[in-house]
Design a protein around this motif. Structure first.
Motif, PDB file in Angstrom:
ATOM      1  N   LEU A   1      -7.632  -5.391  -8.286  1.00 30.33           N
ATOM      2  CA  LEU A   1      -7.079  -5.410  -6.747  1.00 30.33           C
ATOM      3  C   LEU A   1      -6.542  -4.074  -6.700  1.00 30.33           C
ATOM      4  O   LEU A   1      -6.756  -3.470  -5.766  1.00 30.33           O
ATOM      5  CB  LEU A   1      -6.244  -6.584  -6.562  1.00 30.33           C
ATOM      6  CG  LEU A   1      -5.767  -6.383  -5.044  1.00 30.33           C
ATOM      7  CD1 LEU A   1      -6.997  -6.580  -4.087  1.00 30.33           C
ATOM      8  CD2 LEU A   1      -4.726  -7.593  -4.653  1.00 30.33           C
ATOM      9  N   GLU A   2      -5.590  -3.440  -7.279  1.00 26.07           N
ATOM     10  CA  GLU A   2      -4.816  -2.361  -7.154  1.00 26.07           C
ATOM     11  C   GLU A   2      -5.883  -1.309  -7.181  1.00 26.07           C
ATOM     12  O   GLU A   2      -5.692  -0.215  -6.306  1.00 26.07           O
ATOM     13  CB  GLU A   2      -3.572  -2.072  -8.173  1.00 26.07           C
ATOM     14  CG  GLU A   2      -2.357  -3.163  -7.840  1.00 26.07           C
ATOM     15  CD  GLU A   2      -1.450  -2.882  -9.121  1.00 26.07           C
ATOM     16  OE1 GLU A   2      -1.581  -2.073  -9.950  1.00 26.07           O
ATOM     17  OE2 GLU A   2      -0.462  -3.723  -8.954  1.00 26.07           O
ATOM     18  N   PHE A   3      -6.769  -1.226  -8.152  1.00 23.17           N
ATOM     19  CA  PHE A   3      -7.431   0.005  -8.319  1.00 23.17           C
ATOM     20  C   PHE A   3      -8.516  -0.116  -7.054  1.00 23.17           C
ATOM     21  O   PHE A   3      -8.761   1.028  -6.477  1.00 23.17           O
ATOM     22  CB  PHE A   3      -8.344  -0.139  -9.467  1.00 23.17           C
ATOM     23  CG  PHE A   3      -9.635   0.720  -9.581  1.00 23.17           C
ATOM     24  CD1 PHE A   3      -9.444   1.938 -10.087  1.00 23.17           C
ATOM     25  CD2 PHE A   3     -10.853   0.243  -9.390  1.00 23.17           C
ATOM     26  CE1 PHE A   3     -10.645   2.958 -10.212  1.00 23.17           C
ATOM     27  CE2 PHE A   3     -11.927   1.010  -9.484  1.00 23.17           C
ATOM     28  CZ  PHE A   3     -11.814   2.460 -10.050  1.00 23.17           C
ATOM     29  N   LEU A   4      -9.102  -1.301  -6.589  1.00 24.29           N
ATOM     30  CA  LEU A   4      -9.873  -1.234  -5.431  1.00 24.29           C
ATOM     31  C   LEU A   4      -9.295  -0.778  -4.233  1.00 24.29           C
ATOM     32  O   LEU A   4     -10.013  -0.354  -3.233  1.00 24.29           O
ATOM     33  CB  LEU A   4     -10.465  -2.805  -5.264  1.00 24.29           C
ATOM     34  CG  LEU A   4     -11.543  -3.088  -6.499  1.00 24.29           C
ATOM     35  CD1 LEU A   4     -11.876  -4.454  -6.266  1.00 24.29           C
ATOM     36  CD2 LEU A   4     -12.835  -2.337  -6.367  1.00 24.29           C
ATOM     37  N   GLN A   5      -7.829  -1.215  -3.857  1.00 22.46           N
ATOM     38  CA  GLN A   5      -7.182  -0.924  -2.623  1.00 22.46           C
ATOM     39  C   GLN A   5      -6.930   0.571  -2.819  1.00 22.46           C
ATOM     40  O   GLN A   5      -7.197   1.268  -1.863  1.00 22.46           O
ATOM     41  CB  GLN A   5      -5.932  -1.439  -2.711  1.00 22.46           C
ATOM     42  CG  GLN A   5      -5.930  -3.009  -2.368  1.00 22.46           C
ATOM     43  CD  GLN A   5      -4.644  -3.938  -2.461  1.00 22.46           C
ATOM     44  OE1 GLN A   5      -3.731  -3.369  -3.137  1.00 22.46           O
ATOM     45  NE2 GLN A   5      -4.519  -5.044  -1.636  1.00 22.46           N
ATOM     46  N   THR A   6      -6.783   1.227  -3.889  1.00 16.65           N
ATOM     47  CA  THR A   6      -6.576   2.709  -3.934  1.00 16.65           C
ATOM     48  C   THR A   6      -7.881   3.445  -3.604  1.00 16.65           C
ATOM     49  O   THR A   6      -7.918   4.495  -2.803  1.00 16.65           O
ATOM     50  CB  THR A   6      -6.012   3.037  -5.359  1.00 16.65           C
ATOM     51  OG1 THR A   6      -5.005   2.422  -5.891  1.00 16.65           O
ATOM     52  CG2 THR A   6      -5.755   4.545  -5.573  1.00 16.65           C
ATOM     53  N   MET A   7      -8.975   2.982  -4.313  1.00 15.92           N
ATOM     54  CA  MET A   7     -10.309   3.695  -3.972  1.00 15.92           C
ATOM     55  C   MET A   7     -10.614   3.561  -2.477  1.00 15.92           C
ATOM     56  O   MET A   7     -11.150   4.446  -1.868  1.00 15.92           O
ATOM     57  CB  MET A   7     -11.368   2.988  -4.792  1.00 15.92           C
ATOM     58  CG  MET A   7     -11.070   3.506  -6.378  1.00 15.92           C
ATOM     59  SD  MET A   7     -11.210   5.112  -6.828  1.00 15.92           S
ATOM     60  CE  MET A   7     -12.554   5.343  -6.193  1.00 15.92           C
ATOM     61  N   TRP A   8     -10.103   2.351  -1.991  1.00 16.57           N
ATOM     62  CA  TRP A   8     -10.767   2.016  -0.220  1.00 16.57           C
ATOM     63  C   TRP A   8      -9.850   2.904   0.613  1.00 16.57           C
ATOM     64  O   TRP A   8     -10.423   3.668   1.297  1.00 16.57           O
ATOM     65  CB  TRP A   8     -10.188   0.743  -0.181  1.00 16.57           C
ATOM     66  CG  TRP A   8     -10.345   0.223   1.167  1.00 16.57           C
ATOM     67  CD1 TRP A   8      -9.277   0.171   2.361  1.00 16.57           C
ATOM     68  CD2 TRP A   8     -11.333  -0.031   1.948  1.00 16.57           C
ATOM     69  NE1 TRP A   8      -9.734  -0.025   3.439  1.00 16.57           N
ATOM     70  CE2 TRP A   8     -11.085  -0.119   3.442  1.00 16.57           C
ATOM     71  CE3 TRP A   8     -12.744   0.002   1.784  1.00 16.57           C
ATOM     72  CZ2 TRP A   8     -11.887  -0.619   4.390  1.00 16.57           C
ATOM     73  CZ3 TRP A   8     -13.696  -0.162   2.743  1.00 16.57           C
ATOM     74  CH2 TRP A   8     -13.336  -0.378   4.026  1.00 16.57           C
ATOM     75  N   TYR A   9      -8.525   3.268   0.141  1.00 15.48           N
ATOM     76  CA  TYR A   9      -7.845   4.079   0.962  1.00 15.48           C
ATOM     77  C   TYR A   9      -8.125   5.649   0.782  1.00 15.48           C
ATOM     78  O   TYR A   9      -7.950   6.405   1.755  1.00 15.48           O
ATOM     79  CB  TYR A   9      -6.128   3.881   0.676  1.00 15.48           C
ATOM     80  CG  TYR A   9      -5.692   2.649   1.247  1.00 15.48           C
ATOM     81  CD1 TYR A   9      -5.808   2.269   2.713  1.00 15.48           C
ATOM     82  CD2 TYR A   9      -4.993   1.769   0.397  1.00 15.48           C
ATOM     83  CE1 TYR A   9      -5.354   0.962   3.051  1.00 15.48           C
ATOM     84  CE2 TYR A   9      -4.456   0.505   0.803  1.00 15.48           C
ATOM     85  CZ  TYR A   9      -4.723   0.166   2.149  1.00 15.48           C
ATOM     86  OH  TYR A   9      -4.293  -1.040   2.573  1.00 15.48           O
ATOM     87  N   ILE A  10      -8.577   5.904  -0.355  1.00 14.55           N
ATOM     88  CA  ILE A  10      -8.877   7.358  -0.627  1.00 14.55           C
ATOM     89  C   ILE A  10     -10.236   7.666   0.027  1.00 14.55           C
ATOM     90  O   ILE A  10     -10.409   8.840   0.587  1.00 14.55           O
ATOM     91  CB  ILE A  10      -8.998   7.486  -2.338  1.00 14.55           C
ATOM     92  CG1 ILE A  10      -7.773   7.580  -2.769  1.00 14.55           C
ATOM     93  CG2 ILE A  10     -10.058   8.758  -2.391  1.00 14.55           C
ATOM     94  CD1 ILE A  10      -8.089   7.576  -4.496  1.00 14.55           C
TER      95      ILE A  10
END
Length: 528
Positions: free
Chosen positions: A518-527
């Motif tokens: 979840l943290e990885f996907l959220q980071t990629m989403w904001y990037i």
């Protein structure tokens, strides 16, 4: 000589061991063979006799010493006998067997039987009376040992065949009379057990003179052990070899099946049905579909398997794994494609029962009742019906739920009922009942997840169903973890980050892998 002296010292110690005597005897034999080879090479063969006599005396005396200490150990007697066989001391070997019979032979009859066979093996039928005397002595001690009766019968038939080869058939009558006495005494003392009949049959089946005896043997087994499941299994295997039998011969297959049919009619037990099914499975596996007739025979055998499952189910003899095997059998029926015309239908094994019923007078309700029973007996249930039947008995077992889910996914019949979300809700109802403590049901949950995810109309209702499925999934085996990660990836790929966070909060104990994903996907989403 130093090595011999060391070994001699060991056997003189207070705590003697069998291995110490074995080492000494083995070394003495090696020394004997070495000296014989040396004298032959040096052309001093006249010394062989003296050397052999000396070493023979050493070996005999050492065995005599060991006997006083180890006469109650089977390994010692086996070593003594094998050593004398290696040295070809057969005259002394018979004496060893007699010593054994008086000591350890009182506990175990294995070597006693070997000793009884030795006179005939050495000198042929001329010494049969000596062997008989030894067998009689053995039976006085081991009266209920079936191996003695079997070995004695086998020896008698061996002698009969040798006598018949020498065209002295008149002399073999006494042997037949002896065999009858041995056989009768064996049944009286060993009891009417199918295993005794089978072992005796296997022991004498290769002797040409035993044909009448074998026929009598099988007949007696059926008469005396008719209430034992193994009886009919043995009769079928003897009359139709399941390993090497000619499965392309329909008469052979039918003969084998007839014994099992008689068995389930006589012996009402789960074991009898299972033996029948196992035999049919072996026959079906051996049939190679190379022509239309082979395919028909294979279909008939598989259809008969389904019929046996049906009858076992109605008799409450079918275990849980039996229902799963029944499902697989109905699938095989679907795989076999045959153009059934009227003539081929008459050949069907299971339809024979229906034909018999049709010849009787039917009227009124009895006609309908007999018709239903005949159709059930003929194994006419479809795979869907068997799956539903299995789910009724075991609604919480994941294997049966999996079969039902697969049928729903691949066969969307009755579309007026199974369309849209109706199938999804039905699958969820099935999954709610699943109990899986072992974590083996991953394939079931993955299939259901993929089915729902592939729906074209993925709206909020579908997402809710997916989340409900994941929350129901077992936590053991990593099943819920795998589905959660897959679902989070789908949500972010479809631009539903808020739904991903809401779903994450619903998880009672999210694993580290889910949190990291979840943290990885959220980071990629904001990037992005």
């Amino acid at each position: 000589m130093n090595r011999m002296r060391q070994l001699e010292e060991k056997i003189q110690m207070q705590r003697r061991r069998v291995n110490d005597f074995k080492n000494l005897i083995d070394f003495t034999i090696e020394l004997k063979e070495l000296l014989n080879a040396r004298t032959k090479k040096l052309q001093l063969t006249f010394l062989n006799k003296k050397v052999n006599e000396l070493l023979h005396n050493v070996i005999s005396s050492r065995f005599g010493m060991a006997e006083r200490n180890f006469h109650n150990k089977l390994d010692f007697w086996k070593f003594w006998i094998s050593t004398y066989k290696h040295l070809n001391w057969f005259d002394k070997l018979e004496q060893v067997y007699r010593k054994h019979n008086k000591t350890y032979g009182q506990k175990d009859a294995t070597l006693w039987i070997e000793g009884a066979l030795l006179p005939v093996r050495r000198n042929g039928p001329s010494r049969i009376n000596e062997s008989r005397e030894i067998f009689v002595e053995c039976l006085r001690v081991h009266k209920k040992n079936s191996r003695i009766y079997i070995a004695w019968c086998k020896l008698e038939f061996f002698c009969v065949d040798l006598i018949n080869q020498n065209t002295k058939k008149g002399e073999s009558k006494k042997n037949y009379q002896t065999i009858e006495l041995i056989y009768t005494d064996g049944i009286n003392n060993c009891g009417n057990q199918p295993a005794f009949y089978l072992e005796l049959y296997q022991a004498v089946k290769n002797f040409p003179s035993s044909s009448n005896f074998r026929t009598k043997l099988l007949r007696d087994m059926e008469d005396n052990c008719g209430n034992n499941e193994d009886t009919y299994d043995i009769l079928a295997q003897v009359n139709f070899n399941l390993v090497g039998g000619d499965v392309k011969n329909e008469q052979n297959v039918m003969k084998c099946i007839s014994y099992y049919e008689k068995g389930i009619e006589t012996v009402h037990s789960e074991k009898m049905y299972q033996l029948y099914i196992d035999a049919l499975d072996k026959i079906a596996m051996k049939i190679t579909v190379s022509s239309g007739n082979d395919e028909l025979l294979r279909y008939q055998v598989i259809e008969n398997i389904c019929s046996v499952y049906e009858r076992a189910h109605r008799k409450h003899f079918l275990p849980m794994n039996g229902y799963f095997a029944w499902i697989q059998a109905t699938k095989q029926l679907d795989d076999v494609s045959i153009d059934f015309n009227e003539e081929l239908s008459k050949k069907s094994i299971t339809k024979a029962k229906l034909c018999l019923l049709e010849e009787q007078e039917w009227n009124g309700e009895s006609e309908a009742k007999k018709g239903r029973m005949a159709l059930e007996d003929s194994g006419t249930r479809t795979c869907d019906e068997v799956v539903n039947l299995s789910l009724e008995k075991y609604p919480s077992h994941w294997k049966f739920v999996y079969e039902k889910v697969i049928r729903i996914m691949k066969n969307p019949i009755n579309l007026h009922v199974w369309y849209g979300e109706a199938r999804i809700y039905y699958i969820l109802d099935l999954l709610r009942k699943v109990e899986d403590e072992s974590g083996e049901s991953e394939i079931l949950w993955s299939k259901a997840f993929q089915f729902i995810m592939t729906r074209k109309d993925r709206d909020k209702g579908i997402l809710k169903s997916i989340e409900e499925l994941i929350l129901m999934a077992p936590t053991n085996g990593g099943i819920q973890e795998i589905l959660s990660i897959q679902y989070l990836r789908v949500l972010f790929s479809k631009k539903f980050p808020d739904n991903a966070e809401k779903f994450f909060k619903k998880l009672s104990k999210p694993s580290k892998a889910v949190c990291s994903q979840l943290e990885f996907l959220q980071t990629m989403w904001y990037i992005e």
